[in-house]
Scaffold this motif. Structure first.
Motif, PDB file in Angstrom:
ATOM      1  N   LEU A 153       0.848  -1.189   0.000  1.00  0.00           N
ATOM      2  CA  LEU A 153       0.000   0.000   0.000  1.00  0.00           C
ATOM      3  C   LEU A 153       0.885   1.241   0.000  1.00  0.00           C
ATOM      4  CD1 LEU A 153      -3.083   0.572   0.167  1.00  0.00           C
ATOM      5  CD2 LEU A 153      -2.778   0.856   2.630  1.00  0.00           C
ATOM      6  N   PHE A 154       0.744   2.080  -1.034  1.00  0.00           N
ATOM      7  CA  PHE A 154       1.506   3.320  -1.135  1.00  0.00           C
ATOM      8  C   PHE A 154       0.532   4.480  -0.927  1.00  0.00           C
ATOM      9  CE2 PHE A 154       3.886   0.177  -3.479  1.00  0.00           C
ATOM     10  CZ  PHE A 154       5.188   0.402  -3.054  1.00  0.00           C
ATOM     11  N   VAL A 155       0.731   5.189   0.171  1.00  0.00           N
ATOM     12  CA  VAL A 155      -0.219   6.205   0.614  1.00  0.00           C
ATOM     13  C   VAL A 155       0.337   7.586   0.320  1.00  0.00           C
ATOM     14  CG1 VAL A 155      -1.501   7.120   2.569  1.00  0.00           C
ATOM     15  CG2 VAL A 155      -1.030   4.663   2.427  1.00  0.00           C
ATOM     16  N   GLY A 156      -0.392   8.363  -0.477  1.00  0.00           N
ATOM     17  CA  GLY A 156      -0.022   9.752  -0.703  1.00  0.00           C
ATOM     18  C   GLY A 156      -0.341  10.587   0.521  1.00  0.00           C
ATOM     19  N   HIS A 157       0.422  11.640   0.730  1.00  0.00           N
ATOM     20  CA  HIS A 157       0.250  12.451   1.936  1.00  0.00           C
ATOM     21  C   HIS A 157      -0.928  13.398   1.756  1.00  0.00           C
ATOM     22  CE1 HIS A 157       1.462  14.197   5.724  1.00  0.00           C
ATOM     23  NE2 HIS A 157       1.363  15.401   5.192  1.00  0.00           N
ATOM     24  N   ASP A 158      -2.014  13.138   2.465  1.00  0.00           N
ATOM     25  CA  ASP A 158      -3.201  13.992   2.408  1.00  0.00           C
ATOM     26  C   ASP A 158      -3.880  13.955   3.774  1.00  0.00           C
ATOM     27  OD1 ASP A 158      -4.943  15.743   1.307  1.00  0.00           O
ATOM     28  OD2 ASP A 158      -6.156  14.257   0.272  1.00  0.00           O
ATOM     29  N   GLY A 159      -3.097  14.234   4.804  1.00  0.00           N
ATOM     30  CA  GLY A 159      -3.614  14.124   6.160  1.00  0.00           C
ATOM     31  C   GLY A 159      -3.375  12.732   6.706  1.00  0.00           C
ATOM     32  N   PRO A 160      -3.790  12.476   7.940  1.00  0.00           N
ATOM     33  CA  PRO A 160      -3.560  11.157   8.557  1.00  0.00           C
ATOM     34  C   PRO A 160      -4.315  10.057   7.821  1.00  0.00           C
ATOM     35  CG  PRO A 160      -5.036  12.501   9.900  1.00  0.00           C
ATOM     36  CD  PRO A 160      -4.505  13.405   8.842  1.00  0.00           C
ATOM     37  N   PHE A 161      -3.659   8.917   7.671  1.00  0.00           N
ATOM     38  CA  PHE A 161      -4.254   7.762   6.997  1.00  0.00           C
ATOM     39  C   PHE A 161      -4.489   6.684   8.046  1.00  0.00           C
ATOM     40  CE2 PHE A 161      -4.439   3.934   4.453  1.00  0.00           C
ATOM     41  CZ  PHE A 161      -5.126   4.338   3.320  1.00  0.00           C
ATOM     42  N   ASP A 162      -5.740   6.389   8.312  1.00  0.00           N
ATOM     43  CA  ASP A 162      -6.113   5.451   9.366  1.00  0.00           C
ATOM     44  C   ASP A 162      -6.310   4.062   8.759  1.00  0.00           C
ATOM     45  OD1 ASP A 162      -6.890   4.233  11.669  1.00  0.00           O
ATOM     46  OD2 ASP A 162      -8.789   5.327  11.899  1.00  0.00           O
ATOM     47  N   LEU A 163      -5.488   3.108   9.177  1.00  0.00           N
ATOM     48  CA  LEU A 163      -5.607   1.742   8.673  1.00  0.00           C
ATOM     49  C   LEU A 163      -6.744   0.968   9.329  1.00  0.00           C
ATOM     50  CD1 LEU A 163      -1.836   0.696   8.621  1.00  0.00           C
ATOM     51  CD2 LEU A 163      -3.250   1.225   6.637  1.00  0.00           C
ATOM     52  N   ALA A 164      -7.193   1.416  10.489  1.00  0.00           N
ATOM     53  CA  ALA A 164      -8.130   0.625  11.292  1.00  0.00           C
ATOM     54  C   ALA A 164      -9.444   0.300  10.586  1.00  0.00           C
ATOM     55  CB  ALA A 164      -8.390   1.333  12.622  1.00  0.00           C
ATOM     56  N   PRO A 165     -10.093   1.252   9.888  1.00  0.00           N
ATOM     57  CA  PRO A 165     -11.415   0.929   9.335  1.00  0.00           C
ATOM     58  C   PRO A 165     -11.405  -0.197   8.308  1.00  0.00           C
ATOM     59  CG  PRO A 165     -11.055   3.302   9.378  1.00  0.00           C
ATOM     60  CD  PRO A 165      -9.740   2.663   9.665  1.00  0.00           C
ATOM     61  N   MET A 166     -10.380  -0.246   7.435  1.00  0.00           N
ATOM     62  CA  MET A 166     -10.418  -1.218   6.341  1.00  0.00           C
ATOM     63  C   MET A 166      -9.081  -1.917   6.113  1.00  0.00           C
ATOM     64  SD  MET A 166     -11.961  -2.875   3.991  1.00  0.00           S
ATOM     65  CE  MET A 166     -13.552  -2.045   3.915  1.00  0.00           C
ATOM     66  N   TYR A 167      -8.034  -1.162   5.779  1.00  0.00           N
ATOM     67  CA  TYR A 167      -6.801  -1.789   5.299  1.00  0.00           C
ATOM     68  C   TYR A 167      -6.060  -2.560   6.387  1.00  0.00           C
ATOM     69  CZ  TYR A 167      -7.312   0.588   0.847  1.00  0.00           C
ATOM     70  OH  TYR A 167      -7.777   1.000  -0.372  1.00  0.00           O
ATOM     71  N   GLY A 168      -6.247  -2.182   7.644  1.00  0.00           N
ATOM     72  CA  GLY A 168      -5.637  -2.960   8.715  1.00  0.00           C
ATOM     73  C   GLY A 168      -6.145  -4.389   8.725  1.00  0.00           C
ATOM     74  N   HIS A 169      -7.457  -4.571   8.499  1.00  0.00           N
ATOM     75  CA  HIS A 169      -8.045  -5.917   8.452  1.00  0.00           C
ATOM     76  C   HIS A 169      -7.536  -6.686   7.226  1.00  0.00           C
ATOM     77  CE1 HIS A 169     -10.863  -4.857  11.668  1.00  0.00           C
ATOM     78  NE2 HIS A 169     -11.093  -3.725  11.020  1.00  0.00           N
ATOM     79  N   ILE A 170      -7.450  -5.993   6.089  1.00  0.00           N
ATOM     80  CA  ILE A 170      -7.008  -6.658   4.859  1.00  0.00           C
ATOM     81  C   ILE A 170      -5.552  -7.105   4.975  1.00  0.00           C
ATOM     82  CG2 ILE A 170      -6.528  -6.266   2.413  1.00  0.00           C
ATOM     83  CD1 ILE A 170      -8.979  -4.484   2.298  1.00  0.00           C
ATOM     84  N   LEU A 171      -4.693  -6.234   5.509  1.00  0.00           N
ATOM     85  CA  LEU A 171      -3.279  -6.584   5.623  1.00  0.00           C
ATOM     86  C   LEU A 171      -3.054  -7.699   6.640  1.00  0.00           C
ATOM     87  CD1 LEU A 171      -1.696  -3.027   5.389  1.00  0.00           C
ATOM     88  CD2 LEU A 171      -1.519  -4.862   3.711  1.00  0.00           C
ATOM     89  N   ARG A 172      -3.879  -7.755   7.671  1.00  0.00           N
ATOM     90  CA  ARG A 172      -3.782  -8.874   8.611  1.00  0.00           C
ATOM     91  C   ARG A 172      -4.076 -10.196   7.905  1.00  0.00           C
ATOM     92  NH1 ARG A 172      -3.752  -8.550  14.105  1.00  0.00           N
ATOM     93  NH2 ARG A 172      -3.497  -6.460  14.956  1.00  0.00           N
ATOM     94  N   ALA A 173      -5.031 -10.164   6.988  1.00  0.00           N
ATOM     95  CA  ALA A 173      -5.336 -11.379   6.228  1.00  0.00           C
ATOM     96  C   ALA A 173      -4.167 -11.760   5.331  1.00  0.00           C
ATOM     97  CB  ALA A 173      -6.605 -11.168   5.406  1.00  0.00           C
ATOM     98  N   PHE A 174      -3.532 -10.767   4.693  1.00  0.00           N
ATOM     99  CA  PHE A 174      -2.375 -11.062   3.845  1.00  0.00           C
ATOM    100  C   PHE A 174      -1.184 -11.542   4.673  1.00  0.00           C
ATOM    101  CE2 PHE A 174      -4.503  -8.654   0.461  1.00  0.00           C
ATOM    102  CZ  PHE A 174      -4.152  -9.418  -0.639  1.00  0.00           C
ATOM    103  N   ALA A 175      -1.113 -11.134   5.937  1.00  0.00           N
ATOM    104  CA  ALA A 175      -0.029 -11.592   6.814  1.00  0.00           C
ATOM    105  C   ALA A 175      -0.237 -13.024   7.280  1.00  0.00           C
ATOM    106  CB  ALA A 175       0.085 -10.671   8.026  1.00  0.00           C
ATOM    107  N   ARG A 176      -1.418 -13.591   6.987  1.00  0.00           N
ATOM    108  CA  ARG A 176      -1.755 -14.952   7.437  1.00  0.00           C
ATOM    109  C   ARG A 176      -1.608 -15.047   8.954  1.00  0.00           C
ATOM    110  NH1 ARG A 176       0.723 -19.092   2.875  1.00  0.00           N
ATOM    111  NH2 ARG A 176      -0.048 -17.982   1.044  1.00  0.00           N
TER     112      ARG A 176
END
Length: 428
Positions: A199-222
């Motif tokens: 995931l490459f995040v452009g700087h546009d204020g704080p980027f919160d992983l908790a709502p969505m991408y945190g769950h997705i990356l946990r799945a990719f981490a097995r």
């Protein structure tokens, strides 16, 4: 430990580069808007990446997608288009990236922006799996030669939208939980198929992983596998998951920062060999060897017919010296001259001559003080050795224990290395 050393594996990279051009917008009434800075910056970085690939390895597979765009207005299908479908690195991909970097508004105007709630990550992951399903199979000649082709399946996602597919104004908790759960299931399927996500995040204020991408990356981490590897220690497993997420999320404020991060992740780690390290009688672990220095070679030129300009295929035919007739490969043998006689050798015997009859892998010969090492002992580029836990569970624990003991006693291990059956053994 059984390894198929007679099969040569060609590792190639299959990379899906996806840009989400949508700008975060807390006011749903304003409709979707394009984040032109992110698109232009990402396109410039992609252009440089493709230029490197054309020189380094044009056999890799590349695709470019726009997530959040549709070909037809009010289309209820997947909110993603593939202007550059998955295929070998070529001028078409480079031309599109250059045009997108030069005039993003004109290129994006060809498509219709979807609503943020329509950007379902589960649909994106399904489209990613479908794209990887189109990877070409090995050719007949390649398969007949005992060569297999494997692909590292990776996804680079450029975005500033942290809550794709979620209903936030007003919040719909039941729907959002269902969207996240479906995305996690699709992410687990993709991870099981060998897909990785950066995931490459452009700087546009704080980027919160908790709502969505945190769950997705946990799945990719097995996460479940990490818990088993940690023997049920949840604290250790959580630390491993956190490290995985930190390695796969890249935030950048400037174009050169983003370029450096993409370049660092762009070339997949490709092992030279997967072998056994025999420590003593009955004790061996699985390891992989990686090259720390890789030569960039020029692409092979193609012979063309001077009349039709079509590519030519080169074939070799062996001829009988006496009659000039073609000799089939089944009647051709190998021999070495000894005195005035020719001594025939079978292909297996020739292979054993090259390797000296040693078994493929690493054989521990002993231990020496590190003070005895000299710079001139290094006659080739060093190889990085890493335990292969998937091939032989428990290899990591044994490897780390041996490494820590060597470090504590200021010793180094002397081994004999035979990476392939056709390679000559050497000391390392």
């Amino acid at each position: 430990m059984d390894y198929q050393h007679d099969i040569i594996t060609q590792e190639r990279d299959a990379l899906l580069i996806i840009i989400n051009p949508m700008r975060p917008n807390n006011n749903a009434d304003d409709g979707p808007t394009v984040h032109h800075t992110l698109v232009t910056t990402a396109a410039s970085v992609i252009t440089s990446l493709l230029q490197d690939r054309l020189i380094a390895n044009e056999s890799d597979q590349i695709a470019i997608g726009l997530w959040g765009s549709r070909k037809v207005a009010n289309d209820d299908g997947e909110a993603i288009v593939w202007p550059v479908p998955l295929g070998r690195v070529g001028p078409a991909a480079l031309q599109f990236a250059e045009q997108l970097a030069r005039d993003a508004p004109t290129i994006l105007a060809r498509y219709n922006l979807a609503q943020p709630t329509d950007l379902l990550p589960s649909s994106l992951l399904w489209s990613i799996s479908s794209a990887f399903a189109t990877l070409p199979a090995p050719s007949t000649l390649t398969a007949a030669a005992g060569v297999t082709v494997s692909y590292t399946k990776r996804v680079f996602l450029f975005t500033t939208l942290a809550t794709p597919g979620l209903q936030l104004a007003p919040p719909d908790v039941t729907r959002n939980d269902r969207v996240v759960a479906l995305a996690v299931d699709r992410a687990k399927d993709a991870a099981a198929a060998g897909v990785s996500l950066d995931l490459f995040v452009g700087h546009d204020g704080p980027f919160d992983l908790a709502p969505m991408y945190g769950h997705i990356l946990r799945a990719f981490a097995r996460e479940d596998d990490l818990i088993r590897q940690a023997d049920g220690d949840l604290a250790v497993a959580e630390a491993l998951v956190s490290r995985f997420i930190a390695e796969h999320v890249h935030e950048a404020t400037e174009e050169h920062d983003l370029f450096a991060q993409v370049r660092r992740r762009s070339f997949a780690k490709r092992s030279q060999a997967a072998v056994a390290w025999r420590i003593s009688d009955g004790v061996e672990i699985a390891v992989r060897l990686y090259s720390l220095v890789q030569e960039t070679k020029k692409g092979a030129y193609v012979w063309l017919d001077g009349r039709t300009n079509r590519a030519l295929r080169r074939e070799t035919t062996l001829l009988d010296e006496a009659t000039g007739a073609a000799v089939p490969a089944t009647r051709v043998g190998s021999a070495l001259e000894y005195g005035n006689n020719l001594v025939p050798f079978s292909p297996d015997e020739l292979t054993k001559l090259k390797s000296g009859g040693t078994a493929v892998g690493l054989d521990l010969l002993g231990f020496k003080d590190r003070a005895l090492l000299r710079d001139w002992h290094n006659v080739k580029h060093a190889s990085f050795v890493r335990p292969d836990e998937l091939a032989a569970p428990g290899s990591t624990v044994t490897f780390v224990a041996l490494l820590q003991t060597l470090h504590r006693r200021d010793k180094f291990a002397l081994v004999r290395v035979t990476p392939r059956a056709s390679s000559a053994p050497r000391l390392a």
